[in-house]
Scaffold this active site. Structure first.
Site, PDB file in Angstrom:
ATOM      1  N   LYS A  33      -0.133  18.076  42.369  1.00 62.24           N
ATOM      2  CA  LYS A  33      -0.257  18.754  41.069  1.00 62.24           C
ATOM      3  C   LYS A  33      -1.410  19.755  41.123  1.00 62.24           C
ATOM      4  CE  LYS A  33      -3.128  14.960  39.337  1.00 62.24           C
ATOM      5  NZ  LYS A  33      -3.134  13.735  38.502  1.00 62.24           N
ATOM      6  N   ARG A 129      -4.721   6.070  27.882  1.00 62.05           N
ATOM      7  CA  ARG A 129      -4.410   7.491  27.794  1.00 62.05           C
ATOM      8  C   ARG A 129      -2.894   7.572  27.669  1.00 62.05           C
ATOM      9  NH1 ARG A 129      -5.672  11.283  32.899  1.00 62.05           N
ATOM     10  NH2 ARG A 129      -4.051   9.887  33.663  1.00 62.05           N
ATOM     11  N   TYR A 255     -30.712  35.603  37.441  1.00 58.70           N
ATOM     12  CA  TYR A 255     -30.619  35.475  35.984  1.00 58.70           C
ATOM     13  C   TYR A 255     -31.500  34.344  35.479  1.00 58.70           C
ATOM     14  CZ  TYR A 255     -26.537  38.569  35.869  1.00 58.70           C
ATOM     15  OH  TYR A 255     -25.701  39.646  35.973  1.00 58.70           O
ATOM     16  N   MET A 303     -21.889  35.620  38.800  1.00 63.89           N
ATOM     17  CA  MET A 303     -20.425  35.667  38.808  1.00 63.89           C
ATOM     18  C   MET A 303     -19.884  35.903  40.230  1.00 63.89           C
ATOM     19  SD  MET A 303     -17.859  38.132  36.650  1.00 63.89           S
ATOM     20  CE  MET A 303     -18.473  37.647  35.061  1.00 63.89           C
TER      21      MET A 303
HETATM   22  C1  LIG Z   1      -3.429  12.711  39.541  1.00 64.96           C
HETATM   23  C2  LIG Z   1      -2.769  11.406  39.629  1.00 64.96           C
HETATM   24  C3  LIG Z   1      -2.886  10.623  40.794  1.00 64.96           C
HETATM   25  C4  LIG Z   1      -3.772  10.995  41.957  1.00 64.96           C
HETATM   26  O1  LIG Z   1      -5.102  10.653  41.624  1.00 64.96           O
HETATM   27  P1  LIG Z   1      -6.294  10.821  42.684  1.00 64.96           P
HETATM   28  O2  LIG Z   1      -7.452  10.205  41.994  1.00 64.96           O
HETATM   29  O3  LIG Z   1      -6.473  12.291  42.873  1.00 64.96           O
HETATM   30  O4  LIG Z   1      -5.878  10.120  43.911  1.00 64.96           O
HETATM   31  C5  LIG Z   1      -2.166   9.449  40.839  1.00 64.96           C
HETATM   32  N1  LIG Z   1      -1.390   9.042  39.812  1.00 64.96           N
HETATM   33  C6  LIG Z   1      -1.280   9.763  38.672  1.00 64.96           C
HETATM   34  C7  LIG Z   1      -0.420   9.273  37.561  1.00 64.96           C
HETATM   35  C8  LIG Z   1      -1.969  10.958  38.537  1.00 64.96           C
HETATM   36  O5  LIG Z   1      -1.847  11.669  37.405  1.00 64.96           O
END
Ligand SMILES: *Cc1c(COP(=O)(O)O)cnc(C)c1O
Length: 358
Positions: A33, A129, A255, A303
């Site tokens: 992702k 969540r 800065y 930046m």
């Molecule tokens: C992002 C995600 C993972 C991977 O998590 P990591 O901590 O990056 O290994 C696994 N399961 C779900 C449901 C996630 O959203």
């Protein structure tokens, strides 16, 4: 050409995936992702495709990008679908989906499928969540089981604090998960471990593990763990010194004058800044690697540029290579200097060209 670049080591990526899969002992969903945590979803998925059991993404948009690039391995939508209107697309592309809310169960009941589906039913085991509550879980499972076109149901949950090795929340979440599994009519394939769960909590390794961050060679475990020592950094973010200046003691740099020299100081200006994804509020003293040797950031990150201390690096100068994170400098250590995480830094990479090594 501006000398900043992110080199992506696909051999290290494959090494980390194999390590995750071997540790898990079952199948491993490679989580790609957020553009593979900033590493490029398509090239990373292609590099893993010959051996990966499947991929995890956050949305249909991310899944379709992989399908369009020719990835035909299983792809799981980790957050499920956001609208019932997405179901025909899920079906057409043979995606797997998470179900985490009662309305999604209803949407599937209303769907008329023409091919078999795989659905992962998510339990909220304590993170609070996404996920069905333990009270909702059994009912949702039975209703999905009753849909003849769903051929596989996987029980899943997610850890909130698996990187804290002495915290009770991971065993507590596992107990809630196991209690829910025990109430199902048949043994079901199960999945709970993310990277930290997989590396640090052997009892969390079930039929499927879901490594994300560890694939890219990083972790946030708060205590030593042998499983993490075998990881190899995939991304090297580096740039070059584009200017050098000599300052007397007592001179402010950059800065807001957050750093004032305390000795005659040789300052190197590096072509990388927060618009590239380097943390703006990394403090003076944040480690960098200058021509292979450990050095330090001084002054506020701008930046497009940042400044480093070259006083103790007489051999370094104009054109020296500066590694900002990579194999010699853990991105998690850089992140910690600005209250950030390796997740944030890696996914925040911008503007810098990515160069792939295989
Ligand atoms: C992002 C995600 C993972 C991977 O998590 P990591 O901590 O990056 O290994 C696994 N399961 C779900 C449901 C996630 O959203």
């Amino acid at each position: 050409m501006r000398p900043s670049r992110a080199t992506i080591d696909l051999q290290a990526l494959r090494h980390n995936y194999r390590h995750a899969r071997a540790l898990g002992g079952g199948r491993a969903l490679a989580v790609v992702k957020a553009d593979a945590y900033g590493h490029g979803a398509v090239p990373c998925a292609k590099a893993l495709a010959p051996e990966a059991d499947g991929f995890g993404v956050a949305s249909i948009e991310e899944a379709l990008e992989l399908r369009e690039s020719g990835i035909d391995a299983p792809i799981l939508l980790l957050e499920g679908f956001f609208d019932p209107a997405e179901l025909p697309l899920i079906e057409r592309h043979g995606l797997w989906t998470v179900v985490a809310s009662p309305w999604q169960v209803e949407a599937l009941e209303a769907h008329r499928a023409t091919r078999p589906w795989q659905v992962w039913v998510k339990l909220d085991s304590g993170m609070h969540r996404l996920g069905l509550s333990p009270e909702e879980y059994g009912d949702a499972w039975h209703r999905l089981r009753a849909l003849p076109w769903i051929d596989t149901l996987v029980a899943m949950s997610h850890f909130s604090r698996a990187d804290e090795l002495a915290h009770a929340s991971t065993p507590d979440q596992l107990a809630v998960f196991d209690a829910a599994l025990a109430q199902l009519p048949h043994a079901a394939p199960a999945s709970i471990a993310n990277s930290a769960g997989l590396m640090a909590w052997p009892m969390a390794r079930r039929d499927w593990v879901r490594p994300g961050l560890m694939l890219y060679g990083s972790h946030m475990l708060d205590a030593p763990c042998a499983a993490a020592d075998a990881l190899r950094a995939v991304m090297t973010l580096e740039s070059k010194v584009i200017a050098v200046r000599e300052l007397a003691a007592g001179e402010p740099i950059g800065y807001a004058g957050t750093f004032t020299t305390t000795r005659p100081t040789r300052v190197g200006v590096v072509a990388a800044g927060y618009a590239d994804g380097y943390p703006q509020y990394a403090t003076s003293g944040t480690p960098v690697v200058i021509d292979g040797r450990p050095g330090e950031l001084i002054g506020r990150v701008s930046m497009d540029m940042l400044t480093i201390d070259l006083t103790d690096h007489p051999q370094a100068g104009l054109g020296s290579t500066v590694e900002l994170w990579g194999p010699r400098l853990a991105v998690a250590d850089v992140a910690a200097r600005s209250g950030n995480s390796p997740y944030r830094l890696l996914t925040g990479l911008k503007r810098v060209p990515r160069v792939y090594r295989d």
